[in-house]
Design a protein around this motif. Structure first.
Motif, PDB file in Angstrom:
ATOM      1  N   ALA A  66       0.967  -1.202   0.227  1.00 26.64           N
ATOM      2  CA  ALA A  66       0.107  -0.094  -0.019  1.00 26.64           C
ATOM      3  C   ALA A  66       0.991   1.268  -0.017  1.00 26.64           C
ATOM      4  N   ALA A  67       1.945   1.373   0.927  1.00 25.74           N
ATOM      5  CA  ALA A  67       2.773   2.522   0.856  1.00 25.74           C
ATOM      6  C   ALA A  67       3.448   2.571  -0.531  1.00 25.74           C
ATOM      7  N   ASN A  68       3.806   1.459  -1.061  1.00 25.34           N
ATOM      8  CA  ASN A  68       4.781   1.543  -2.475  1.00 25.34           C
ATOM      9  C   ASN A  68       3.950   2.342  -3.404  1.00 25.34           C
ATOM     10  N   LEU A  69       2.507   2.037  -3.433  1.00 24.92           N
ATOM     11  CA  LEU A  69       1.559   2.626  -4.301  1.00 24.92           C
ATOM     12  C   LEU A  69       1.240   4.176  -4.230  1.00 24.92           C
ATOM     13  N   ASN A  70       1.789   4.840  -2.974  1.00 24.03           N
ATOM     14  CA  ASN A  70       1.419   5.939  -2.784  1.00 24.03           C
ATOM     15  C   ASN A  70       1.890   7.086  -3.810  1.00 24.03           C
ATOM     16  N   PRO A  71       3.052   6.999  -4.345  1.00 20.15           N
ATOM     17  CA  PRO A  71       3.430   7.786  -5.371  1.00 20.15           C
ATOM     18  C   PRO A  71       2.461   7.767  -6.560  1.00 20.15           C
ATOM     19  N   LEU A  72       1.714   7.016  -6.780  1.00 23.85           N
ATOM     20  CA  LEU A  72       0.869   6.839  -7.902  1.00 23.85           C
ATOM     21  C   LEU A  72       0.030   7.830  -7.948  1.00 23.85           C
ATOM     22  N   SER A  73      -0.581   8.283  -6.757  1.00 25.01           N
ATOM     23  CA  SER A  73      -1.341   9.741  -6.583  1.00 25.01           C
ATOM     24  C   SER A  73      -0.717  10.871  -7.338  1.00 25.01           C
ATOM     25  N   SER A  74       0.554  11.014  -7.213  1.00 25.86           N
ATOM     26  CA  SER A  74       1.249  12.068  -7.733  1.00 25.86           C
ATOM     27  C   SER A  74       1.590  11.813  -9.356  1.00 25.86           C
TER      28      SER A  74
END
Length: 452
Positions: A66-74
């Motif tokens: 889940a944390a690895n996917l955070n940058p995909l919001s930007s």
């Protein structure tokens, strides 16, 4: 740095801390190896359950999918990151290079889950007959978790290797499999999981998949694949099960035990690590909402007032995702939501609209809107307008979570029209993330995506 230390600490605690699971050594992402032999681990159902618990842990801690996917919001149009490093800048501009280490984390985290699921499903074959009462449930959970990982791999990278065993020689030489074939296998696995999983949760909390969780995930996959009738059917089964309810108190939606939760990732601290990354008291947040996203919320939308935090720095105001409130242990623990009821309403709404049942679609859309404090949309509404409203509702429902926004824009063919005007360097080839350079160097049969 403090948050990084917490990640390291939680990985150690999880080795013995997951409720109802036997103590075991933590298995890391990639190609992990237990010090215990498979014969010992899979000699009892409790040993097999301990291995399964470690796989669940990878989504919130451990590999922290889940944390690895955070940058995909930007990478999409939701947030901007204030970090100044090269790899973050690439996500902000939607211009990734194959050497981006955060992209490598996404790939390896997801394939780490795939590997562990394959090892788990193989290990279950060793379970003695007198320990096999829960074999169907355990097998169903292994198939479900592998399907969840492959859903994200295909959604983000397109064609990816379809690995269904732990054969190291074969896996290290694997070529990419067409995305349609991977998703066909994923749907088959989820259909099988539905037949194997219990209708009830195997524990006291909703932190292990049951039949309804598999139906919810398959509804999402069916929607993405354009199987509107199946998506509608599955979402209806979840909604009408009576096991879940929309939570009118927006501060309670992401609490542990929320009536909306279909599946959550347990953690030992009572706060969600991948959510805590967003939170700041002052200064520029690590990730903050784009002006376009913040202004797109209707003034009365409680998701803006309750799920968006505010920080100031040098006279500037910044807004950040604030669904998860906790950064420390407290009296109201929070678990990471993997699957929730609001998504099923919106899946069914879109499926109905695609089948030209717009009035029925508005009923489901309005259920989510009214739960957020908004007035219902009144008909008549055209099919195209209804679909646009549903997409906007999805945008507001999952700010910064699970790469939902990027996946939505990609599956609907809207990446160019939405990101093109906002990202000067956007290219259509950005619809697929690059295959990481490290993986290309390891596997001579692995090829790069177009445009990289």
């Amino acid at each position: 740095m403090l948050l990084l230390r917490k990640y390291l600490l939680v990985s150690l605690l999880l080795a013995c801390g997951i409720p109802q699971l036997a103590c075991r050594r933590m298995v890391t992402a990639g190609a992990p190896a237990d010090q215990l032999t498979p014969e010992k681990v899979y000699s009892t159902a409790s040993g097999a359950t301990a291995v399964l618990g470690n796989i669940y842990a990878q989504f919130e801690v451990g590999a922290s999918v889940a944390a690895n996917l955070n940058p995909l919001s930007s990478y999409a149009d939701e947030t901007l990151s204030s970090a100044g490093d090269l790899y973050t800048t690439e996500f902000n501009s939607s211009q990734l290079t194959p050497a981006n280490s955060y992209n490598l984390d996404i790939w390896r985290g997801l394939y780490g889950v795939v590997y562990q699921c394959n090892a788990f499903l193989e290990g279950l074959r060793q379970l003695p007959a007198d320990q096999a009462a829960d074999l169907g449930q355990l097998t169903g959970e292994g198939l479900f978790l592998r399907g969840l990982a492959y859903y994200y791999l295909v959604s983000l990278y397109g064609d990816v290797p379809l690995l269904l065993s732990t054969d190291a020689a074969r896996n290290s030489q694997a070529a990419r499999t067409p995305a349609a074939e991977v998703m066909t296998r994923t749907r088959q696995d989820l259909e099988e999981a539905i037949t194997l999983l219990s209708s009830t949760y195997p524990g006291a909390e909703k932190t292990r998949a049951n039949k309804l969780a598999a139906q919810a995930l398959l509804a999402r996959v069916s929607l993405d694949q354009g199987d509107w009738a199946r998506a509608e059917e599955l979402a209806s089964q979840v909604i009408q099960s009576g096991n879940y309810a929309l939570e009118p108190n927006m501060d309670q939606v992401y609490r542990a035990g929320s009536p909306e939760t279909i599946l959550a990732a347990w953690n030992p601290f009572g706060y969600v690590l991948s959510g805590a990354i967003y939170i700041t008291d002052s200064g520029v947040p690590p990730y903050y909402l784009t002006d376009d996203l913040y202004q797109s919320f209707e003034p009365a939308d409680q998701r803006r007032s309750r799920w968006v935090g505010t920080s100031t720095d040098g006279g500037g105001t910044y807004y950040f995702p604030y669904k998860y409130k906790n950064r420390d242990q407290g009296g109201n623990p929070e678990y990471l939501c993997i699957l929730g009821l609001a998504e099923q309403y919106l899946i069914r709404a879109e499926s109905l609209a695609r089948q030209e049942q717009v009035d029925e679609a508005l009923d489901d859309l309005n259920a989510v809107r009214q739960r957020a404090g908004l007035s219902p949309v009144q008909g008549p509404v055209s099919q195209d307008s209804c679909l646009a409203l549903i997409l906007e509702e999805r945008r507001h429902e999952w700010v910064g979570e699970w790469a939902h926004r990027f996946i939505d824009l990609k599956r609907l063919g809207l990446l160019d029209s939405v990101l093109g005007p906002q990202k000067p360097y956007w290219k259509s080839s950005g619809r697929n993330l690059p295959i990481p350079l490290d993986e290309l160097n390891r596997d001579p049969n692995l090829t790069q995506n177009e445009g990289y």
